[in-house]
Design a protein around this motif. Structure first.
Motif, PDB file in Angstrom:
ATOM      1  N   ALA A 142      -7.015  -4.278   8.507  1.00 12.40           N
ATOM      2  CA  ALA A 142      -8.329  -3.286   7.897  1.00 12.40           C
ATOM      3  C   ALA A 142      -8.441  -1.796   8.637  1.00 12.40           C
ATOM      4  N   GLU A 143      -7.825  -2.251   9.625  1.00 12.75           N
ATOM      5  CA  GLU A 143      -6.978  -0.327  10.323  1.00 12.75           C
ATOM      6  C   GLU A 143      -6.158  -0.311   9.095  1.00 12.75           C
ATOM      7  N   THR A 144      -5.130  -0.387   8.424  1.00 17.22           N
ATOM      8  CA  THR A 144      -4.027  -0.509   7.727  1.00 17.22           C
ATOM      9  C   THR A 144      -4.806   0.200   6.264  1.00 17.22           C
ATOM     10  N   ALA A 145      -5.745  -1.020   5.929  1.00 18.55           N
ATOM     11  CA  ALA A 145      -6.498  -0.402   4.429  1.00 18.55           C
ATOM     12  C   ALA A 145      -7.206   1.302   4.766  1.00 18.55           C
ATOM     13  N   ILE A 146      -7.242   1.281   6.567  1.00 17.77           N
ATOM     14  CA  ILE A 146      -8.775   2.777   6.453  1.00 17.77           C
ATOM     15  C   ILE A 146      -7.723   3.528   6.476  1.00 17.77           C
ATOM     16  N   ASP A 147      -5.979   3.513   7.144  1.00 19.98           N
ATOM     17  CA  ASP A 147      -5.184   4.166   7.533  1.00 19.98           C
ATOM     18  C   ASP A 147      -5.300   5.408   6.212  1.00 19.98           C
ATOM     19  N   TRP A 148      -5.389   3.746   4.908  1.00 26.78           N
ATOM     20  CA  TRP A 148      -4.100   3.790   3.510  1.00 26.78           C
ATOM     21  C   TRP A 148      -5.306   4.977   3.149  1.00 26.78           C
ATOM     22  N   TRP A 149      -6.279   4.915   2.939  1.00 26.59           N
ATOM     23  CA  TRP A 149      -7.716   5.176   2.137  1.00 26.59           C
ATOM     24  C   TRP A 149      -7.699   6.570   2.251  1.00 26.59           C
ATOM     25  N   LYS A 150      -7.730   7.252   4.014  1.00 31.35           N
ATOM     26  CA  LYS A 150      -7.482   8.216   4.660  1.00 31.35           C
ATOM     27  C   LYS A 150      -6.419   9.401   4.084  1.00 31.35           C
ATOM     28  N   SER A 151      -5.658   8.668   3.355  1.00 31.02           N
ATOM     29  CA  SER A 151      -4.008   9.226   3.379  1.00 31.02           C
ATOM     30  C   SER A 151      -4.353   9.599   1.831  1.00 31.02           C
ATOM     31  N   LYS A 152      -4.713   9.370   1.357  1.00 29.91           N
ATOM     32  CA  LYS A 152      -5.362   8.785  -0.229  1.00 29.91           C
ATOM     33  C   LYS A 152      -6.674  10.068  -0.957  1.00 29.91           C
ATOM     34  N   GLY A 153      -7.422  10.831   0.529  1.00 23.51           N
ATOM     35  CA  GLY A 153      -8.548  11.706   0.226  1.00 23.51           C
ATOM     36  C   GLY A 153      -9.903  10.711  -0.063  1.00 23.51           C
ATOM     37  N   LEU A 203       0.650  -1.065   0.113  1.00 26.49           N
ATOM     38  CA  LEU A 203       0.139  -0.116  -0.079  1.00 26.49           C
ATOM     39  C   LEU A 203       1.072   1.342  -0.105  1.00 26.49           C
ATOM     40  N   ASP A 204       2.198   1.190   0.976  1.00 28.12           N
ATOM     41  CA  ASP A 204       3.500   2.500   0.472  1.00 28.12           C
ATOM     42  C   ASP A 204       3.084   2.896  -0.947  1.00 28.12           C
ATOM     43  N   ARG A 205       3.487   1.873  -0.908  1.00 28.55           N
ATOM     44  CA  ARG A 205       4.336   1.784  -2.230  1.00 28.55           C
ATOM     45  C   ARG A 205       3.275   2.003  -3.797  1.00 28.55           C
ATOM     46  N   ALA A 206       1.693   1.791  -4.106  1.00 29.88           N
ATOM     47  CA  ALA A 206       0.994   1.664  -4.463  1.00 29.88           C
ATOM     48  C   ALA A 206       0.459   3.260  -5.249  1.00 29.88           C
ATOM     49  N   PRO A 207      -0.075   2.843  -6.614  1.00 36.54           N
ATOM     50  CA  PRO A 207       0.333   4.287  -7.117  1.00 36.54           C
ATOM     51  C   PRO A 207      -1.858   4.428  -7.225  1.00 36.54           C
ATOM     52  N   ASP A 208      -1.610   5.639  -7.315  1.00 40.74           N
ATOM     53  CA  ASP A 208      -2.545   6.663  -6.557  1.00 40.74           C
ATOM     54  C   ASP A 208      -3.854   6.141  -7.043  1.00 40.74           C
ATOM     55  N   TRP A 209      -4.309   5.629  -8.676  1.00 42.00           N
ATOM     56  CA  TRP A 209      -5.314   5.615  -8.503  1.00 42.00           C
ATOM     57  C   TRP A 209      -5.998   3.597  -8.238  1.00 42.00           C
ATOM     58  N   LEU A 210      -5.095   3.222  -7.571  1.00 38.58           N
ATOM     59  CA  LEU A 210      -5.549   2.177  -6.973  1.00 38.58           C
ATOM     60  C   LEU A 210      -6.237   3.067  -5.806  1.00 38.58           C
ATOM     61  N   ALA A 211      -6.583   3.316  -4.685  1.00 39.38           N
ATOM     62  CA  ALA A 211      -6.624   4.263  -4.084  1.00 39.38           C
ATOM     63  C   ALA A 211      -8.776   4.199  -4.060  1.00 39.38           C
ATOM     64  N   SER A 212      -8.901   4.230  -5.895  1.00 37.36           N
ATOM     65  CA  SER A 212     -10.328   4.242  -6.216  1.00 37.36           C
ATOM     66  C   SER A 212     -10.754   3.160  -6.599  1.00 37.36           C
ATOM     67  N   TRP A 213     -10.490   1.886  -6.248  1.00 36.16           N
ATOM     68  CA  TRP A 213     -10.584   0.815  -6.210  1.00 36.16           C
ATOM     69  C   TRP A 213     -11.268   0.740  -4.874  1.00 36.16           C
ATOM     70  N   GLY A 257     -19.708   0.661  10.991  1.00 39.52           N
ATOM     71  CA  GLY A 257     -19.825   1.906  10.729  1.00 39.52           C
ATOM     72  C   GLY A 257     -18.645   2.884   9.880  1.00 39.52           C
ATOM     73  N   ARG A 258     -17.032   1.901  10.085  1.00 39.26           N
ATOM     74  CA  ARG A 258     -15.945   2.263   9.778  1.00 39.26           C
ATOM     75  C   ARG A 258     -15.921   2.848   8.454  1.00 39.26           C
ATOM     76  N   THR A 259     -16.260   1.298   7.248  1.00 38.26           N
ATOM     77  CA  THR A 259     -16.532   0.584   6.623  1.00 38.26           C
ATOM     78  C   THR A 259     -17.074  -0.607   6.376  1.00 38.26           C
ATOM     79  N   ARG A 260     -17.207  -0.301   5.106  1.00 41.72           N
ATOM     80  CA  ARG A 260     -17.950  -1.549   4.901  1.00 41.72           C
ATOM     81  C   ARG A 260     -17.085  -3.173   4.716  1.00 41.72           C
ATOM     82  N   THR A 261     -18.024  -3.911   5.588  1.00 35.24           N
ATOM     83  CA  THR A 261     -17.371  -5.303   5.364  1.00 35.24           C
ATOM     84  C   THR A 261     -18.280  -6.310   4.730  1.00 35.24           C
TER      85      THR A 261
END
Length: 430
Positions: free
Chosen positions: A313-324, A289-299, A352-356
């Motif tokens: 899941a927490e790592t994913a949530i933090d990554w999405w937030k960092s990508k807006g 996720l740290d190296r992922a291209p920005d377009w992947l955040a829209s998936w 409530g924090r993400t869809r699971t």
């Protein structure tokens, strides 16, 4: 309803081959097969059986002649007209004609290629070598055959009433799990249990029980044959196999570092919506996720398949937030070693924090723990993985080092290239 105990008691009937269709496989396997058919048609791959539970000596439990008979039966199968019509005309993930005509024409004429079977130190060495898009379709049926033959070896000596009681207890056990899941508001759960199921008949029964017990909360099954027979959604996206083989084909460290994203570039061109699910853990989720291209955040979302699921899941949530991106609109699919306690815990933790969503596998379709003497029917971890591509070894690191595979020198190289440091070793449940 099928009287499973009676059918099992007469399990040598020809009406009950272990694998009864080429689409008695997982939906993701067919999606990946089409992608490989399109993007890597000339790649030669070797798949090999790996038993992570060496104390379960399969070659001493399963008759070689019976194993060959079941494998040869799979080689005799071809796509039926009804199965072809279902694949060509059914709507998958809201889209018709998911499978292209050129792929379908090839698949309609396919018979699975030859296999190699040997015995070594109480285990079977089962390998499949050939064009990637052909041999990859052996993985699921091979695992289903070995798991069910192991089950049959245990229940062979049981009498009819013993079997009746065994299955009555297993049914009660599953129904009690379903009752615990019923109160969960917003639950989305699917059957992911084909590869290590107790048997085809038992998986089919589990799917029917989930359909009745959970209603709309049960979103479908990964098994295409059961989905077709029961008029359910066929569900699944992609697996570690794609980045493992793309990476093995990389000639330089720079190409290796880019290979997991090349996989998703090809996938991005072919699929949209809920099929755009990232599987980040092949070489470490955080680094991916740290190296992922920005377009992947829209998936649409991410599947968590190793390591601590809450941490993933927490790592994913933090990554999405960092990508807006808004995590509440994203989907996290949990699919590693799940059972009711963990499903309930994760559902409540991330509500409530993400869809699971949950892909419930072995402990849905093969939880006979505690039901036989010596726990002889307890599930175990058996996999069939791509071990080489065009003569180059494959590597998987995972977020759990106990799931890592590949030659030691290549594992060290991949850890260096992908920046994988210390990892927490977790028990591989199934």
């Amino acid at each position: 309803m099928v009287d499973i105990a009676t059918r099992v008691y007469n399990h040598k009937w020809k009406i009950d081959p272990i694998v009864r269709s080429l689409i008695d496989t997982d939906f993701y396997k067919l999606l990946m097969c089409q992608s490989v058919f399109r993007n890597k048609p000339d790649t030669t791959v070797t798949f090999s059986l790996i038993n992570r539970a060496q104390d379960i000596r399969l070659a001493e439990m399963i008759d070689e002649g019976e194993l060959r008979e079941q494998l040869d039966h799979v080689r005799s199968l071809s796509l039926s007209r009804g199965e072809s019509t279902w694949m060509r005309g059914n709507m998958f993930y809201g889209k018709r004609q998911m499978f292209r005509s050129d792929f379908m024409e090839w698949f309609e004429n396919l018979h699975l290629p030859a296999y190699t079977l040997e015995k070594h130190d109480g285990q079977y060495e089962l390998t499949f070598e050939g064009k990637w898009h052909e041999v990859m379709l052996w993985e699921i049926p091979a695992l289903a055959i070995l798991m069910e033959l192991r089950s049959r070896s245990v229940i062979n000596s049981m009498k009819k009433f013993e079997l009746q009681i065994l299955y009555a207890r297993a049914m009660t056990k599953l129904w009690e799990k379903i009752e615990r899941l019923q109160p969960l508001d917003g639950l989305r759960i699917a059957d992911f249990g084909t590869r290590r199921r107790h048997s085809y008949l038992w998986q089919d029964w589990c799917v029917q029980a989930m359909t009745e017990g959970l209603g709309a909360k049960f979103t479908g099954t990964s098994n295409c044959h059961i989905a077709m027979q029961r008029d359910l959604e066929a569900v699944g996206t992609n697996a570690h196999e794609l980045p493992m083989i793309y990476s093995a084909l990389a000639e330089t460290d720079d190409e290796l570092a880019e290979a997991p994203y090349d996989v998703l570039r090809d996938w991005h061109e072919e699929h949209d919506g809920n099929l755009r699910i990232i599987l980040p853990d092949t070489y470490g989720s955080k680094g991916f996720l740290d190296r992922a291209p920005d377009w992947l955040a829209s998936w649409t979302g991410i599947r968590i398949d190793s390591g601590d699921p809450a941490t993933g899941a927490e790592t994913a949530i933090d990554w999405w937030k960092s990508k807006g991106e808004d995590p509440t609109k994203k989907l996290v699919i949990f699919s590693d070693g799940l059972d009711t306690d963990k499903i309930i815990e994760l559902h409540q933790q991330f509500s409530g924090r993400t869809r699971t969503s949950f892909g419930w596998g072995t402990l849905l379709t093969n939880d006979f723990r505690g039901l036989t003497a010596g726990d002889a029917l307890a599930p175990f971890s058996l996999v069939c993985k791509a071990v080489s591509a065009n003569g180059h070894p494959t590597v998987k690191l995972s977020d759990n080092p106990n799931k890592a595979m590949g030659p030691a020198d290549e594992i060290a190289r991949y850890k260096r290239v992908f920046g994988v440091g210390e990892q927490e070793a977790l028990e591989v449940v199934v």
